[in-house]
Design a protein around this motif. Structure first.
Motif, PDB file in Angstrom:
ATOM      1  N   TRP A 321      49.487  34.988 -26.633  1.00 20.13           N
ATOM      2  CA  TRP A 321      48.086  34.748 -26.994  1.00 20.13           C
ATOM      3  C   TRP A 321      47.472  33.580 -26.233  1.00 20.13           C
ATOM      4  CZ3 TRP A 321      47.219  38.789 -30.049  1.00 20.13           C
ATOM      5  CH2 TRP A 321      45.935  38.967 -30.559  1.00 20.13           C
ATOM      6  N   GLY A 322      46.335  33.861 -25.581  1.00 23.77           N
ATOM      7  CA  GLY A 322      45.534  32.804 -24.974  1.00 23.77           C
ATOM      8  C   GLY A 322      44.709  32.132 -26.066  1.00 23.77           C
ATOM      9  N   ASP A 323      45.085  30.915 -26.435  1.00 24.55           N
ATOM     10  CA  ASP A 323      44.439  30.244 -27.565  1.00 24.55           C
ATOM     11  C   ASP A 323      42.991  29.856 -27.303  1.00 24.55           C
ATOM     12  OD1 ASP A 323      46.595  30.376 -29.239  1.00 24.55           O
ATOM     13  OD2 ASP A 323      47.399  28.430 -28.677  1.00 24.55           O
ATOM     14  N   LEU A 324      42.589  29.788 -26.032  1.00 20.37           N
ATOM     15  CA  LEU A 324      41.241  29.346 -25.700  1.00 20.37           C
ATOM     16  C   LEU A 324      40.300  30.515 -25.448  1.00 20.37           C
ATOM     17  CD1 LEU A 324      42.224  26.373 -23.351  1.00 20.37           C
ATOM     18  CD2 LEU A 324      41.956  26.408 -25.832  1.00 20.37           C
ATOM     19  N   ASP A 325      40.695  31.685 -25.867  1.00 23.58           N
ATOM     20  CA  ASP A 325      39.890  32.901 -25.723  1.00 23.58           C
ATOM     21  C   ASP A 325      38.614  32.778 -26.545  1.00 23.58           C
ATOM     22  OD1 ASP A 325      38.851  35.454 -25.629  1.00 23.58           O
ATOM     23  OD2 ASP A 325      40.659  36.458 -26.341  1.00 23.58           O
ATOM     24  N   PRO A 326      37.432  32.865 -25.915  1.00 21.47           N
ATOM     25  CA  PRO A 326      36.190  32.779 -26.685  1.00 21.47           C
ATOM     26  C   PRO A 326      35.848  34.053 -27.431  1.00 21.47           C
ATOM     27  CG  PRO A 326      35.689  33.122 -24.372  1.00 21.47           C
ATOM     28  CD  PRO A 326      37.180  32.938 -24.466  1.00 21.47           C
ATOM     29  N   TRP A 327      36.594  35.129 -27.208  1.00 23.67           N
ATOM     30  CA  TRP A 327      36.311  36.413 -27.843  1.00 23.67           C
ATOM     31  C   TRP A 327      37.249  36.711 -29.003  1.00 23.67           C
ATOM     32  CZ3 TRP A 327      35.777  39.909 -22.873  1.00 23.67           C
ATOM     33  CH2 TRP A 327      34.622  39.512 -22.163  1.00 23.67           C
ATOM     34  N   VAL A 328      38.536  36.432 -28.831  1.00 24.02           N
ATOM     35  CA  VAL A 328      39.523  36.759 -29.867  1.00 24.02           C
ATOM     36  C   VAL A 328      40.269  35.485 -30.230  1.00 24.02           C
ATOM     37  CG1 VAL A 328      41.493  38.195 -30.499  1.00 24.02           C
ATOM     38  CG2 VAL A 328      39.809  39.070 -28.874  1.00 24.02           C
ATOM     39  N   GLY A 329      39.925  34.901 -31.353  1.00 18.77           N
ATOM     40  CA  GLY A 329      40.503  33.629 -31.750  1.00 18.77           C
ATOM     41  C   GLY A 329      41.995  33.695 -31.999  1.00 18.77           C
ATOM     42  N   SER A 330      42.659  32.556 -31.815  1.00 21.09           N
ATOM     43  CA  SER A 330      44.106  32.496 -31.985  1.00 21.09           C
ATOM     44  C   SER A 330      44.517  32.718 -33.437  1.00 21.09           C
ATOM     45  CB  SER A 330      44.630  31.144 -31.503  1.00 21.09           C
ATOM     46  OG  SER A 330      43.983  30.090 -32.193  1.00 21.09           O
ATOM     47  N   ALA A 331      43.608  32.484 -34.385  1.00 18.61           N
ATOM     48  CA  ALA A 331      43.948  32.727 -35.789  1.00 18.61           C
ATOM     49  C   ALA A 331      44.238  34.199 -36.050  1.00 18.61           C
ATOM     50  CB  ALA A 331      42.810  32.256 -36.696  1.00 18.61           C
ATOM     51  N   LYS A 332      43.694  35.071 -35.207  1.00 17.79           N
ATOM     52  CA  LYS A 332      43.986  36.497 -35.366  1.00 17.79           C
ATOM     53  C   LYS A 332      45.470  36.765 -35.129  1.00 17.79           C
ATOM     54  CE  LYS A 332      42.566  41.008 -33.593  1.00 17.79           C
ATOM     55  NZ  LYS A 332      41.649  41.692 -32.657  1.00 17.79           N
ATOM     56  N   ALA A 333      46.044  36.092 -34.129  1.00 15.12           N
ATOM     57  CA  ALA A 333      47.475  36.251 -33.868  1.00 15.12           C
ATOM     58  C   ALA A 333      48.287  35.766 -35.061  1.00 15.12           C
ATOM     59  CB  ALA A 333      47.859  35.467 -32.614  1.00 15.12           C
ATOM     60  N   THR A 334      47.862  34.660 -35.653  1.00 18.07           N
ATOM     61  CA  THR A 334      48.561  34.140 -36.825  1.00 18.07           C
ATOM     62  C   THR A 334      48.500  35.124 -37.979  1.00 18.07           C
ATOM     63  OG1 THR A 334      47.956  31.902 -36.150  1.00 18.07           O
ATOM     64  CG2 THR A 334      48.707  32.198 -38.423  1.00 18.07           C
ATOM     65  N   ARG A 335      47.349  35.746 -38.155  1.00 12.06           N
ATOM     66  CA  ARG A 335      47.217  36.706 -39.251  1.00 12.06           C
ATOM     67  C   ARG A 335      48.081  37.939 -39.006  1.00 12.06           C
ATOM     68  NH1 ARG A 335      41.652  39.201 -41.923  1.00 12.06           N
ATOM     69  NH2 ARG A 335      42.698  40.385 -43.555  1.00 12.06           N
ATOM     70  N   ILE A 336      48.146  38.390 -37.751  1.00  8.45           N
ATOM     71  CA  ILE A 336      49.020  39.527 -37.433  1.00  8.45           C
ATOM     72  C   ILE A 336      50.457  39.176 -37.762  1.00  8.45           C
ATOM     73  CG2 ILE A 336      49.984  40.898 -35.543  1.00  8.45           C
ATOM     74  CD1 ILE A 336      47.222  40.754 -34.196  1.00  8.45           C
TER      75      ILE A 336
END
Length: 382
Positions: A321-336
């Protein structure tokens, strides 16, 4: 990915507006604390999520065990790169449509699936390195890249069927699926559709959204006024606006601008990358495919949710996960990761396309994880 938007984009999700990206890419937002790139979270840790808008930094999970040292994000200097071929590499006929793919190397199969608006060439720095140890396939989804711009009703399940049949007819043995953005969601649904032939899935800033239990399932029927008058007018308006936006979005200068907005380190935003996007956009049917994707696919994704797909997944999952993605936040990876415990999470200081922005780091993390994935016995494909 809706109509008029000042920041209309055409990069890894190269042709989508911010509202539509929120609907389909669904950046689940959360509490954000900075972490160094490349830290790995192994399955079993717990994280706490709070909802905020567009997280631009990584998340440290509460109580998570951190393995490995920080990785340095340097430009891809001197890396081996897939040669750009204007005519493409290999072609496969699927349901009467021409599908483009690249294949290199020997060993256990790894299938790479690009994001919205991209192609197999977006894996230019990953294919040569992975091919040193694996048989690597990179396939263009129908409607994108060097694959046919088919005039069909596009749906996420179309690409699922394409990947499933690609595994059966071309790969012909168990494989790991790796997908970025839209390609990540296609990889997930394909893994669920053919579980015996998918040994693992790796997602890079994947598309897809979690279901909203608060939304009711009943929808009111359309009135005669809506059917006879409003829908045709809406379609005319959409065609005019989207036609202009498609023309604008395929201009090289616009593509460079958008890419630089989602590549935190823009060293790899070069002529190779821009041509790999502009050339397919010149196909005769590209504008119509774009219109269908914008109006009939991207705006109707509520029936395909990450929770419904992940609940059926049965193989190991890797999140790069690219944490600095302005489109898909890194919290989405955490939730997955919270939803699907058999997950390994690796974070990078990168944007929406870490595989092309920091390919050295992604290649290393991916190959480390691939070495832990247990291959299955080859399947006999009838």
């Amino acid at each position: 990915m809706t109509l008029c938007s000042r920041r209309f984009r055409m990069s890894c999700s190269f042709a989508a507006s911010p509202l539509a990206r929120r609907e389909f890419l669904n950046p689940v937002c959360g509490s954000s604390r900075f972490i160094s790139p490349g830290r790995i979270y192994q399955p079993g840790s717990k994280c706490e999520i709070s909802r905020r808008a567009f997280v631009f930094r990584g998340i440290v999970a509460s109580g998570a065990s951190v393995i490995g040292s920080s990785l340095v994000t340097e430009p891809s200097q001197g890396m081996e790169r897939l040669p750009f071929k204007p005519e493409g590499y290999n072609f496969w006929t699927w349901r009467g449509h021409k599908i483009h793919y690249v294949v290199q190397g020997e060993g256990s199969p790894v299938v790479l699936i690009h994001g919205f608006g991209a192609s197999a060439f977006h894996w230019r720095y990953n294919i040569p390195e992975l091919a040193k140890r694996y048989k690597v396939y990179a396939v263009d989804l129908l409607g994108f890249g060097w694959s046919e711009k088919a005039i069909i009703e596009y749906d996420a399940m179309v690409w699922k069927d394409q990947i499933v049949d690609f595994l059966k007819e071309i790969v012909k043995e168990p494989a790991v699926l790796v997908g970025n953005s839209l390609g990540g969601f296609a990889a997930l649904v394909a893994a669920v559709g053919l579980p015996d032939q998918v040994t693992g899935v790796a997602l890079l800033n994947s598309a897809g959204q979690f279901g909203d239990g608060r939304k009711g399932s009943n929808q009111s029927e359309e009135s005669t006024l809506q059917k006879v008058f409003l829908k045709p007018l809406k379609e005319i308006f959409q065609r005019i606006v989207l036609g202009f936006l498609f023309w604008q979005a395929k201009q090289p200068a616009r593509i460079v601008s958008v890419l630089k907005s989602v590549y935190i380190n823009s060293s790899n935003v070069d002529d190779y990358l821009v041509e790999s996007i502009t050339r397919p956009a010149a196909d005769p049917n590209a504008a119509e495919v774009y219109y269908r994707l914008m109006t009939r696919f991207m705006l109707n994704q509520s029936k395909y949710t990450l929770d419904s797909v992940l609940s059926k997944l049965s193989c190991p999952l890797l999140l790069l996960w690219g944490d600095l993605d302005p489109w898909v936040g890194s919290a989405k990876a955490t939730r997955i990761k919270e939803f699907y415990p058999n997950t390994t999470l690796v974070n990078f200081q990168a944007g929406h396309c870490p595989h092309d922005e920091v390919p050295e780091l992604v290649n290393k993390a991916l190959m480390d994880w691939l070495s832990t994935v247990k291959p299955q016995a080859s399947l006999q494909v009838l």
